[in-house]
Design an enzyme around this catalytic site. Structure first.
Site, PDB file in Angstrom:
ATOM      1  N   ARG A   1       0.868  -1.173   0.000  1.00 50.19           N
ATOM      2  CA  ARG A   1       0.000   0.000   0.000  1.00 50.19           C
ATOM      3  C   ARG A   1       0.907   1.225   0.000  1.00 50.19           C
ATOM      4  O   ARG A   1       2.097   1.128   0.279  1.00 50.19           O
ATOM      5  CB  ARG A   1      -0.901  -0.048   1.228  1.00 50.19           C
ATOM      6  CG  ARG A   1      -1.892  -1.188   1.086  1.00 50.19           C
ATOM      7  CD  ARG A   1      -2.695  -1.406   2.330  1.00 50.19           C
ATOM      8  NE  ARG A   1      -3.190  -0.160   2.852  1.00 50.19           N
ATOM      9  CZ  ARG A   1      -3.309   0.107   4.146  1.00 50.19           C
ATOM     10  NH1 ARG A   1      -2.948  -0.781   5.034  1.00 50.19           N
ATOM     11  NH2 ARG A   1      -3.780   1.261   4.528  1.00 50.19           N
TER      12      ARG A   1
ATOM     13  N   LYS B   1      -2.610  -8.147  11.146  1.00 50.54           N
ATOM     14  CA  LYS B   1      -3.974  -7.990  11.689  1.00 50.54           C
ATOM     15  C   LYS B   1      -4.964  -7.505  10.635  1.00 50.54           C
ATOM     16  O   LYS B   1      -6.164  -7.623  10.827  1.00 50.54           O
ATOM     17  CB  LYS B   1      -3.978  -7.100  12.934  1.00 50.54           C
ATOM     18  CG  LYS B   1      -4.026  -5.618  12.742  1.00 50.54           C
ATOM     19  CD  LYS B   1      -4.473  -4.965  14.053  1.00 50.54           C
ATOM     20  CE  LYS B   1      -4.225  -3.474  14.022  1.00 50.54           C
ATOM     21  NZ  LYS B   1      -4.834  -2.803  15.169  1.00 50.54           N
ATOM     22  N   ASP B   2      -4.460  -6.984   9.526  1.00 48.30           N
ATOM     23  CA  ASP B   2      -5.353  -6.563   8.437  1.00 48.30           C
ATOM     24  C   ASP B   2      -5.659  -7.697   7.461  1.00 48.30           C
ATOM     25  O   ASP B   2      -6.444  -7.531   6.538  1.00 48.30           O
ATOM     26  CB  ASP B   2      -4.738  -5.393   7.662  1.00 48.30           C
ATOM     27  CG  ASP B   2      -4.668  -4.130   8.508  1.00 48.30           C
ATOM     28  OD1 ASP B   2      -5.514  -3.997   9.416  1.00 48.30           O
ATOM     29  OD2 ASP B   2      -3.780  -3.302   8.265  1.00 48.30           O
TER      30      ASP B   2
ATOM     31  N   SER C   1     -11.893   1.614  16.086  1.00 44.24           N
ATOM     32  CA  SER C   1     -11.831   0.188  16.392  1.00 44.24           C
ATOM     33  C   SER C   1     -12.926  -0.148  17.403  1.00 44.24           C
ATOM     34  O   SER C   1     -12.958   0.398  18.507  1.00 44.24           O
ATOM     35  CB  SER C   1     -10.449  -0.139  16.969  1.00 44.24           C
ATOM     36  OG  SER C   1     -10.522  -1.247  17.828  1.00 44.24           O
TER      37      SER C   1
ATOM     38  N   ARG D   1     -13.210  -2.814  18.960  1.00 43.34           N
ATOM     39  CA  ARG D   1     -12.525  -3.501  20.056  1.00 43.34           C
ATOM     40  C   ARG D   1     -11.996  -2.510  21.097  1.00 43.34           C
ATOM     41  O   ARG D   1     -12.179  -2.692  22.297  1.00 43.34           O
ATOM     42  CB  ARG D   1     -11.352  -4.305  19.453  1.00 43.34           C
ATOM     43  CG  ARG D   1     -10.427  -4.979  20.418  1.00 43.34           C
ATOM     44  CD  ARG D   1      -9.234  -5.582  19.657  1.00 43.34           C
ATOM     45  NE  ARG D   1      -8.460  -4.577  18.948  1.00 43.34           N
ATOM     46  CZ  ARG D   1      -7.536  -3.813  19.501  1.00 43.34           C
ATOM     47  NH1 ARG D   1      -7.241  -3.938  20.769  1.00 43.34           N
ATOM     48  NH2 ARG D   1      -6.875  -2.911  18.783  1.00 43.34           N
ATOM     49  N   ARG D   2     -11.347  -1.451  20.629  1.00 42.26           N
ATOM     50  CA  ARG D   2     -10.814  -0.454  21.563  1.00 42.26           C
ATOM     51  C   ARG D   2     -11.939   0.289  22.264  1.00 42.26           C
ATOM     52  O   ARG D   2     -11.900   0.491  23.477  1.00 42.26           O
ATOM     53  CB  ARG D   2      -9.907   0.530  20.822  1.00 42.26           C
ATOM     54  CG  ARG D   2      -8.603  -0.112  20.369  1.00 42.26           C
ATOM     55  CD  ARG D   2      -7.791   0.776  19.442  1.00 42.26           C
ATOM     56  NE  ARG D   2      -6.570   0.103  19.032  1.00 42.26           N
ATOM     57  CZ  ARG D   2      -5.944   0.319  17.877  1.00 42.26           C
ATOM     58  NH1 ARG D   2      -6.432   1.186  17.001  1.00 42.26           N
ATOM     59  NH2 ARG D   2      -4.846  -0.329  17.583  1.00 42.26           N
TER      60      ARG D   2
ATOM     61  N   ARG E   1     -10.748   8.446  11.223  1.00 48.26           N
ATOM     62  CA  ARG E   1     -10.177   7.641  10.139  1.00 48.26           C
ATOM     63  C   ARG E   1      -9.037   8.394   9.479  1.00 48.26           C
ATOM     64  O   ARG E   1      -8.716   9.508   9.812  1.00 48.26           O
ATOM     65  CB  ARG E   1     -11.248   7.302   9.087  1.00 48.26           C
ATOM     66  CG  ARG E   1     -12.243   6.209   9.477  1.00 48.26           C
ATOM     67  CD  ARG E   1     -11.668   4.798   9.441  1.00 48.26           C
ATOM     68  NE  ARG E   1     -10.664   4.542   8.415  1.00 48.26           N
ATOM     69  CZ  ARG E   1     -10.924   4.195   7.181  1.00 48.26           C
ATOM     70  NH1 ARG E   1     -12.164   4.052   6.768  1.00 48.26           N
ATOM     71  NH2 ARG E   1      -9.956   3.948   6.346  1.00 48.26           N
ATOM     72  N   GLY E   2      -8.469   7.764   8.470  1.00 45.66           N
ATOM     73  CA  GLY E   2      -7.348   8.363   7.752  1.00 45.66           C
ATOM     74  C   GLY E   2      -6.077   7.654   8.170  1.00 45.66           C
ATOM     75  O   GLY E   2      -6.069   6.914   9.151  1.00 45.66           O
TER      76      GLY E   2
ATOM     77  N   THR F   1      -2.706  11.552   8.974  1.00 47.98           N
ATOM     78  CA  THR F   1      -3.971  12.288   8.991  1.00 47.98           C
ATOM     79  C   THR F   1      -4.551  12.318  10.407  1.00 47.98           C
ATOM     80  O   THR F   1      -5.060  13.339  10.868  1.00 47.98           O
ATOM     81  CB  THR F   1      -5.002  11.612   8.053  1.00 47.98           C
ATOM     82  OG1 THR F   1      -4.357  11.363   6.809  1.00 47.98           O
ATOM     83  CG2 THR F   1      -6.214  12.483   7.852  1.00 47.98           C
ATOM     84  N   ARG F   2      -4.470  11.193  11.095  1.00 42.89           N
ATOM     85  CA  ARG F   2      -5.039  11.128  12.449  1.00 42.89           C
ATOM     86  C   ARG F   2      -4.314  12.067  13.405  1.00 42.89           C
ATOM     87  O   ARG F   2      -4.932  12.711  14.240  1.00 42.89           O
ATOM     88  CB  ARG F   2      -4.966   9.702  12.983  1.00 42.89           C
ATOM     89  CG  ARG F   2      -5.920   8.802  12.274  1.00 42.89           C
ATOM     90  CD  ARG F   2      -5.965   7.455  12.926  1.00 42.89           C
ATOM     91  NE  ARG F   2      -6.566   6.512  12.006  1.00 42.89           N
ATOM     92  CZ  ARG F   2      -7.151   5.391  12.365  1.00 42.89           C
ATOM     93  NH1 ARG F   2      -7.207   5.063  13.626  1.00 42.89           N
ATOM     94  NH2 ARG F   2      -7.668   4.587  11.468  1.00 42.89           N
TER      95      ARG F   2
ATOM     96  N   CYS G   1     -13.371  -7.391  11.359  1.00 46.70           N
ATOM     97  CA  CYS G   1     -13.337  -6.142  12.117  1.00 46.70           C
ATOM     98  C   CYS G   1     -14.742  -5.642  12.440  1.00 46.70           C
ATOM     99  O   CYS G   1     -14.919  -4.530  12.898  1.00 46.70           O
ATOM    100  CB  CYS G   1     -12.443  -5.090  11.467  1.00 46.70           C
ATOM    101  SG  CYS G   1     -12.983  -4.560   9.872  1.00 46.70           S
TER     102      CYS G   1
HETATM  103  C1  DPM Z   1      -7.617  -3.356  12.197  1.00 48.98           C
HETATM  104  C2  DPM Z   1      -8.049  -2.494  13.209  1.00 48.98           C
HETATM  105  C3  DPM Z   1      -7.330  -1.296  13.031  1.00 48.98           C
HETATM  106  C4  DPM Z   1      -6.450  -1.480  11.917  1.00 48.98           C
HETATM  107  C5  DPM Z   1      -9.099  -2.808  14.221  1.00 48.98           C
HETATM  108  C6  DPM Z   1      -8.540  -3.038  15.633  1.00 48.98           C
HETATM  109  C7  DPM Z   1      -7.445  -0.060  13.857  1.00 48.98           C
HETATM  110  C8  DPM Z   1      -8.509   0.867  13.341  1.00 48.98           C
HETATM  111  C9  DPM Z   1      -8.636   2.143  14.112  1.00 48.98           C
HETATM  112  C10 DPM Z   1      -8.088  -4.747  11.938  1.00 48.98           C
HETATM  113  N1  DPM Z   1      -6.688  -2.734  11.417  1.00 48.98           N
HETATM  114  O1  DPM Z   1      -7.352  -2.953  15.923  1.00 48.98           O
HETATM  115  O2  DPM Z   1      -9.371  -3.312  16.544  1.00 48.98           O
HETATM  116  O3  DPM Z   1      -8.026   2.349  15.166  1.00 48.98           O
HETATM  117  O4  DPM Z   1      -9.369   3.000  13.640  1.00 48.98           O
HETATM  118  C11 DPM Z   1      -3.999  -0.984  11.544  1.00 48.98           C
HETATM  119  C12 DPM Z   1      -2.957  -0.355  12.300  1.00 48.98           C
HETATM  120  C13 DPM Z   1      -1.834  -1.192  12.208  1.00 48.98           C
HETATM  121  C14 DPM Z   1      -2.193  -2.268  11.420  1.00 48.98           C
HETATM  122  C15 DPM Z   1      -3.066   0.927  13.002  1.00 48.98           C
HETATM  123  C16 DPM Z   1      -3.523   0.821  14.443  1.00 48.98           C
HETATM  124  C17 DPM Z   1      -0.419  -0.974  12.761  1.00 48.98           C
HETATM  125  C18 DPM Z   1       0.024  -1.923  13.851  1.00 48.98           C
HETATM  126  C19 DPM Z   1       0.219  -3.382  13.532  1.00 48.98           C
HETATM  127  C20 DPM Z   1      -5.455  -0.522  11.311  1.00 48.98           C
HETATM  128  N2  DPM Z   1      -3.493  -2.100  11.011  1.00 48.98           N
HETATM  129  O5  DPM Z   1      -4.093  -0.200  14.869  1.00 48.98           O
HETATM  130  O6  DPM Z   1      -3.289   1.797  15.181  1.00 48.98           O
HETATM  131  O7  DPM Z   1       1.113  -3.787  12.766  1.00 48.98           O
HETATM  132  O8  DPM Z   1      -0.541  -4.170  14.100  1.00 48.98           O
END
Ligand code: DPM
Length: 378
Positions: A12, A84-85, A133, A135-136, A153-154, A158-159, A247
């Site tokens: 990406r 995790k994505d 998230s 979950r968070r 988002r972003g 951006t965040r 998610c």
């Molecule tokens: C997924 C989530 C988020 C990402 C959902 C979750 C966060 C979305 C958000 C599945 N993917 O964690 O519950 O906070 O709006 C993502 C990040 C990373 C990988 C950024 C982040 C970096 C860390 C890593 C987005 N995907 O979570 O702050 O390598 O795990």
């Protein structure tokens, strides 16, 4: 390997994705100095839709689909993802060729500059915490019912801009690993303990996706595969898969490897965090059957390497351990599903579906009014 071999790497375009891709390439280059790695950068649906929460977009593989098509079309040889994505089920023919040693799996709090030095518990009632998230929001909502959780988002850049300039959010929650990779450790005010917020499945680990039948690439990737990370992520992905999650539901996890044991703790939450079921499970990672089965036997049973939670089995890690890890995750999910967690999950899923429909309607309504801003997102 022949000189001038070129390996094409899909990524990406976001800064975080590029950093992750380059990290993997740099390590590979040390062993394979004669290979030329070429990055092919592209945007994904998740990068393009910036005004909706991830959970409300209603599509799987948000950040991966376009890259997977490029893999299938052989335009690229491998793609580096945040594991995790990557959905728990991958398209036919695609696998996780290796997992890179996990960085911090924990979540972290980044404060608005006006709250510098504060922790979450120091913020006033009604403070706005930015996260998209589920979950968070669910877990923190449980511990801090006095706060409001709002979507943000972003990409990470951006965040940060939204946090610092919009005066809307008091704090945002992000993965420590992502912040570290971006060089923003200094903005972390607090790393969240798993008693407060367990992490997402595979958080902090990078996974490299490739074609199952591409033995050359699999051999390359096997050299950077991390066994301990693989075992934890196999267990976590099996747990999420068995729960039927993605998610769209608040599901969290924590996995530890110690004394030859794998311990996994998992939580299922209602969207507002008022309901929760947390359970744990463990298994001994037997060492007496560490040897690979004889080659002949392996050939009889399958043509290629075995997969555990879509992660390719590589030499140097016993299949038995991978199988135990996969089972422990699956069994934890099965145990949770026998409790009220099943109902909590079903309700959360239903509510998310309603939110997706509303989001679609909202989009339709403003279709011609707003131009979509295209900023790369991680
Ligand atoms: C997924 C989530 C988020 C990402 C959902 C979750 C966060 C979305 C958000 C599945 N993917 O964690 O519950 O906070 O709006 C993502 C990040 C990373 C990988 C950024 C982040 C970096 C860390 C890593 C987005 N995907 O979570 O702050 O390598 O795990």
């Amino acid at each position: 390997m022949a000189e001038h071999t070129v390996v094409k790497v899909g990524s990406r375009k976001s800064q975080l994705a590029m950093i992750q891709t380059n990290t993997v390439i740099d390590v590979l280059k040390k062993t394979f100095s004669d290979i030329k790695f070429e990055i092919v950068a592209m945007s994904t649906v998740g990068d393009k839709i910036l005004d909706a929460a991830l959970s409300k977009i209603g599509e799987k593989s948000l950040f991966t689909r376009e890259l997977e098509v490029a893999l299938e079309e052989k335009e690229v040889d491998f793609v580096v993802h945040s594991l995790k994505d990557l959905p728990t089920t991958l398209p036919d023919g695609l696998v996780v060729g290796c997992v890179f040693k996990r960085d911090s799996p924990f979540d972290a709090v980044v404060m608005h500059p006006k709250h510098e030095g504060k922790k979450l518990e120091d913020l006033e009632e009604g403070s706005i915490i930015g996260t998209s998230s589920l979950r968070r929001a669910a877990q923190l909502g449980r511990k801090f019912p006095q706060f409001k959780f709002e979507n943000i988002r972003g990409n990470l850049n951006t965040r940060f801009r939204k946090l610092d300039e919009d005066e809307k959010y008091d704090a945002i929650i992000l993965a420590e690993a992502g912040l570290d990779r971006m060089g923003w450790r200094h903005r972390i005010s607090q790393v969240l303990d798993t008693d407060v917020c367990m992490y997402a499945v595979s958080q902090g680990a990078m996974g490299v996706e490739c074609r199952y039948d591409d033995q050359k690439t699999l051999d390359l990737l096997a050299t950077i595969h991390d066994s301990d990370t693989a075992l934890c992520c196999i267990a976590e992905r099996a747990y999420l898969k068995e729960l039927g999650g993605g998610c769209s539901v608040p599901v969290s996890v924590e996995t530890k490897l110690r004394d030859n044991k794998i311990e996994i703790r998992g939580g299922v939450f209602s969207l507002d965090g008022t309901e929760a079921v947390i359970d744990s499970h463990s298994a001994t990672l037997k060492t007496d059957i560490d040897d690979e089965p004889p080659l002949k036997k392996q050939k009889e049973t399958s043509n290629g390497p075995k997969l555990f939670s879509s992660i390719v089995h590589t030499k140097g890690i016993s299949q038995e351990k991978c199988r135990i890890a996969e089972n422990v995750g699956k069994e934890l999910a099965d145990r949770l599903l026998q409790t009220e967690a099943a109902g909590i999950l079903a309700t959360a899923r239903q509510q998310t579906e309603v939110a997706i429909l509303e989001e679609k309607k909202r989009k339709e309504a403003e279709k011609n009014e707003t131009e979509m801003i295209q900023i790369p997102k991680c």
